[in-house]
Write a protein that holds these residues in place. Structure first.
Motif, short mmCIF file in Angstrom:
data_model
loop_
_atom_site.label_atom_id
_atom_site.label_comp_id
_atom_site.label_asym_id
_atom_site.label_seq_id
_atom_site.Cartn_x
_atom_site.Cartn_y
_atom_site.Cartn_z
N GLU A 236 0.59 -1.15 0.06
CA GLU A 236 -0.05 0.16 0.06
C GLU A 236 0.72 1.23 -0.15
OE1 GLU A 236 -2.40 -0.54 3.29
OE2 GLU A 236 -4.06 -1.72 2.28
N ASP A 237 1.95 1.22 0.75
CA ASP A 237 3.02 2.44 0.83
C ASP A 237 3.44 2.78 -0.58
OD1 ASP A 237 2.09 2.83 3.54
OD2 ASP A 237 4.10 1.63 4.27
N THR A 238 3.92 1.54 -1.25
CA THR A 238 4.40 1.77 -2.53
C THR A 238 3.49 2.18 -3.57
OG1 THR A 238 6.05 -0.15 -1.90
CG2 THR A 238 5.86 0.37 -4.36
N LEU A 239 2.36 1.83 -3.51
CA LEU A 239 1.36 2.28 -4.47
C LEU A 239 0.99 3.68 -4.14
CD1 LEU A 239 -1.03 -0.72 -4.75
CD2 LEU A 239 0.37 0.05 -6.55
N ARG A 240 1.23 4.10 -3.03
CA ARG A 240 0.55 5.49 -2.76
C ARG A 240 1.57 6.42 -3.21
NH1 ARG A 240 0.43 4.57 2.66
NH2 ARG A 240 -1.67 3.95 2.47
N VAL A 241 3.01 6.03 -3.19
CA VAL A 241 4.05 7.03 -3.69
C VAL A 241 3.88 6.92 -4.93
CG1 VAL A 241 5.46 6.89 -1.86
CG2 VAL A 241 5.80 5.24 -3.57
N TYR A 242 3.44 6.15 -5.86
CA TYR A 242 3.00 6.09 -7.36
C TYR A 242 1.59 6.67 -7.55
CZ TYR A 242 7.54 3.38 -8.45
OH TYR A 242 8.72 2.98 -8.69
N PRO A 243 1.27 7.96 -7.55
CA PRO A 243 0.03 8.11 -7.66
C PRO A 243 -0.71 7.67 -8.94
CG PRO A 243 1.44 10.14 -7.03
CD PRO A 243 2.17 8.92 -7.52
N LYS A 244 0.10 7.75 -9.98
CA LYS A 244 -0.45 7.25 -11.35
C LYS A 244 0.37 6.60 -12.10
CE LYS A 244 -3.74 6.88 -14.39
NZ LYS A 244 -4.87 6.06 -14.25
N VAL A 245 0.30 5.35 -12.51
CA VAL A 245 1.17 4.56 -13.52
C VAL A 245 0.30 4.05 -14.54
CG1 VAL A 245 2.82 3.90 -11.54
CG2 VAL A 245 0.65 2.47 -12.09
N LYS A 246 1.27 3.76 -15.65
CA LYS A 246 0.67 3.11 -16.79
C LYS A 246 0.11 1.73 -16.73
CE LYS A 246 3.03 6.61 -19.70
NZ LYS A 246 3.72 6.60 -21.12
N GLY A 247 0.65 1.17 -15.76
CA GLY A 247 0.38 -0.40 -15.73
C GLY A 247 0.96 -1.04 -14.38
N VAL A 248 0.24 -2.06 -13.92
CA VAL A 248 0.71 -2.63 -12.80
C VAL A 248 0.52 -4.13 -12.99
CG1 VAL A 248 -1.48 -2.42 -11.64
CG2 VAL A 248 0.63 -2.73 -10.27
N GLN A 249 1.09 -5.08 -12.18
CA GLN A 249 1.06 -6.61 -12.15
C GLN A 249 1.37 -6.94 -10.84
OE1 GLN A 249 -0.52 -9.32 -12.80
NE2 GLN A 249 -0.45 -8.57 -15.05
N ILE A 250 0.98 -8.27 -10.63
CA ILE A 250 1.08 -8.88 -9.20
C ILE A 250 1.25 -10.28 -9.52
CG2 ILE A 250 0.32 -9.23 -6.92
CD1 ILE A 250 -1.06 -6.74 -6.92
N MET A 251 2.20 -10.88 -9.07
CA MET A 251 2.43 -12.23 -9.03
C MET A 251 3.28 -12.91 -7.97
SD MET A 251 5.48 -12.80 -12.21
CE MET A 251 4.55 -11.56 -13.41
N ASN A 252 3.08 -14.13 -7.67
CA ASN A 252 4.01 -14.43 -6.40
C ASN A 252 5.32 -14.86 -6.77
OD1 ASN A 252 3.54 -17.05 -7.45
ND2 ASN A 252 3.02 -18.08 -5.73
N ASP A 253 6.04 -15.37 -5.94
CA ASP A 253 7.63 -15.73 -6.33
C ASP A 253 7.73 -16.76 -7.18
OD1 ASP A 253 6.41 -17.23 -3.93
OD2 ASP A 253 8.22 -18.20 -3.60
#
Length: 332
Positions: free
Chosen positions: A177-194
């Protein structure tokens, strides 16, 4: 016996010569005497004598006056010569002063030019300082915990193993959440596990569009997401680089984990070097950042080696791929 008759001798020629000279001398003296008496004889009754005397006195006066004028003229000439010398000296001083004045003017002009150049340089320096300060402010703004946040696309790789899910999961969610907060707007995001398992299978190999609603969905899914994990981020890192790398995109990978159970740290580092190589010298296709959770260090020393191996692996990967490794002091 004959009687000889005595003959009278003629007058001696020498005697005659003497007599003649005497008479001649007498006559010459008479002539000279008569002539001198005639010249020195003045007639007191001659009316011209007073005029002649007056003229003589006038002549003598004029001569005296002329002598005085000549003396004054000589003095004037001497004074004029002295004045000419002083004039020449003054002219030389004026010329020297003019040269100095021109020199001063030239120096003033040079000084004005120098001052102008200094003013221009000062302005350029001021502008440059302002630019550098802006860049510094921007750089400071683009750093969170020492991690650059200048990317336009971000990928989260999260260790979903049991140790992380049981002991550090709230901290993981807070960090994301903190990391996303310092990126107010990005062009794309992705989440995966290890292991490279996508949080949202429908967006497999695709960028998830960024929006407030999507961020809320990610946060809600994180609370219960417990995909299988072998506690090794190598698979997830290689999947993210091979799938999403692009020369025209600024991409950052954030790895969240607590241990590395793989066989070889060197093999993972070398393989990432191979696939994350950019055509631009000295650049990488993606940045790799990592957040280390000290879960393993809460166990006995003989069980902490996987945590140490994770820190070793991520320090090397972040160093070689333009990122930063941050080790947390606590996992709760």
């Amino acid at each position: 016996m004959k009687i000889r008759q005595k003959v009278a001798e003629p007058v001696s020629i020498a005697f005659l010569s003497v007599i003649t000279c005497c008479f001649g001398a007498i006559i010459l003296l008479l002539i000279i005497t008569t002539s001198m008496d005639t010249e020195n004889t003045e007639d007191p009754a001659d009316p011209r004598i007073p005029k002649i005397s007056l003229k003589q006195r006038e002549i003598f006066s004029m001569q005296a006056a002329s002598l005085g004028q000549l003396e004054e003229l000589d003095k004037s000439l001497q004074t004029l010569e002295k004045l000419n010398l002083e004039k020449d000296a003054i002219a030389q001083k004026v010329q020297k002063a003019s040269s100095q004045d021109r020199s001063v003017n030239d120096n003033n002009e040079e000084r004005k030019v120098s001052i102008q150049k200094l003013l221009v340089a000062q302005q350029n320096l001021t502008d440059e300082m302002k630019r550098l300060y802006r860049e510094l402010d921007q750089k400071e703004t683009n750093l969170v915990g020492g991690i650059p946040i200048d990317s336009e696309y971000i990928i989260f790789i999260i260790d979903t193993s049991g140790s992380m899910f049981r002991y550090a999961w709230p901290k993981v969610i807070a960090q994301i959440e903190d990391t996303l907060r310092v990126y107010p707007k990005v062009k794309g995001v992705q989440i995966m596990n290890d292991m490279g398992v996508y949080m949202f299978p429908s967006f497999r190999s695709k960028w998830i569009p960024d929006s407030p609603a999507r961020r809320r969905a990610i946060n809600e899914r994180l609370k219960t997401w417990n995909a299988f994990s072998n506690s090794s981020p190598a698979e997830g890192i290689t999947e993210a680089i091979q799938t999403f790398n692009a020369e025209d995109k600024k991409i950052s990978i954030y790895v969240y984990g607590d241990e590395f159970t793989g066989n070889s740290i060197r093999r993972v580092v070398d393989y990432v070097d191979k696939i994350n190589h950019s055509d631009t010298p000295g650049e990488n296709l993606v940045r790799i950042h990592a957040i280390g959770f000290p879960v393993q260090f809460a166990q006995p020393a003989q069980l902490q080696h996987t945590g140490i191996r994770f820190a070793t692996l991520m320090r090397e990967l972040t160093r070689k791929n333009g990122g930063t490794f941050v080790g947390l002091n606590a996992f709760r």
